[in-house]
Design an enzyme around this catalytic site. Structure first.
Site, PDB file in Angstrom:
ATOM      1  N   GLY A  47       0.448  -0.982  -0.355  1.00 17.53           N
ATOM      2  CA  GLY A  47       0.385  -0.144  -0.027  1.00 17.53           C
ATOM      3  C   GLY A  47       1.057   1.473   0.098  1.00 17.53           C
ATOM      4  O   GLY A  47       1.873   1.323   0.200  1.00 17.53           O
ATOM      5  N   HIS A 147      -2.766   8.089   6.493  1.00 16.92           N
ATOM      6  CA  HIS A 147      -1.010   9.297   6.334  1.00 16.92           C
ATOM      7  C   HIS A 147      -1.910  10.492   5.007  1.00 16.92           C
ATOM      8  O   HIS A 147      -1.179  11.290   5.484  1.00 16.92           O
ATOM      9  CB  HIS A 147      -0.586   8.076   4.912  1.00 16.92           C
ATOM     10  CG  HIS A 147       0.547   7.095   5.305  1.00 16.92           C
ATOM     11  ND1 HIS A 147       1.467   7.409   5.393  1.00 16.92           N
ATOM     12  CD2 HIS A 147       0.367   5.357   5.183  1.00 16.92           C
ATOM     13  CE1 HIS A 147       2.059   6.316   6.366  1.00 16.92           C
ATOM     14  NE2 HIS A 147       1.255   5.550   6.000  1.00 16.92           N
TER      15      HIS A 147
HETATM   16 NI    NI Z   1       2.446   3.091   5.598  1.00 23.25          NI
END
Ligand code: NI
Length: 179
Positions: A47, A147
């Site tokens: 990812g 994030h």
């Molecule tokens: Ni990460």
């Protein structure tokens, strides 16, 4: 230059709240997605979020469509581009699981996450979609979307006795399996 440097923890750019994508089907977005795909593949990640390559936009990608050796009992997660995501927990239930991150190389920690979630957003063409996810899939979505809010997984660890170097915690496991 499709392969970008992955920013590491300590870089203030990883702590920003990312901006929503407003325009789709643009060369800029297409080029960002190529960069992210190539960078993630080179790093053998499962990812990646745009802020990890310094792009302050609400864009994440995850899933390979292949079974994950760390989660052999889980359904493979289809390769997904998720933009402007919204995550809603389905139950209050949390579970702890090991996570790694390309921005925190060489380390693993146990992180509490919602066990099952509903997530929605749009794809690279601006088309809306919604999914229900549990287990590893749900964990990956929560990790990547964090994030976008400037949160790295160590910031969610409750028990720091469960945080350490991959090579020590999991001898023999390749560090290339970071999320
Ligand atoms: Ni990460």
């Amino acid at each position: 230059m499709p392969i970008k440097e992955i920013l590491k923890m300590g870089d203030p750019r990883l702590l920003r709240v990312a901006k929503k994508v407003e325009e789709f089907a643009t060369p800029k977005l297409a080029s960002l997605l190529v960069d992210m795909t190539e960078t993630m593949r080179r790093a053998q990640g499962v990812g990646l979020a745009a802020p990890q390559i310094g792009e302050n936009l609400q864009v994440v990608m995850f899933g390979t469509g292949e079974p994950n050796p760390r989660y052999p009992d889980e359904e493979p997660v289809a390769k997904t581009v998720l933009i402007n995501p919204v995550i809603t927990p389905i139950t209050e239930e949390m579970e702890e699981g090991w996570e790694g991150c390309l921005s925190v190389p060489g380390l693993r920690g146990r992180v509490p996450r919602w066990k099952s979630i509903r997530y929605s957003g749009v794809n690279e063409y601006g088309e809306p979609f919604e999914r229900v996810a549990r287990g590893f899939h749900a964990r990956m979505v929560q990790h990547e979307c964090d994030h976008l809010w400037g949160i790295l997984y160590p910031m969610r660890i409750k028990d720091f006795s469960q945080f350490g170097f991959t090579e020590v915690l999991f001898p023999g496991l390749s560090d290339s399996e970071d999320d």
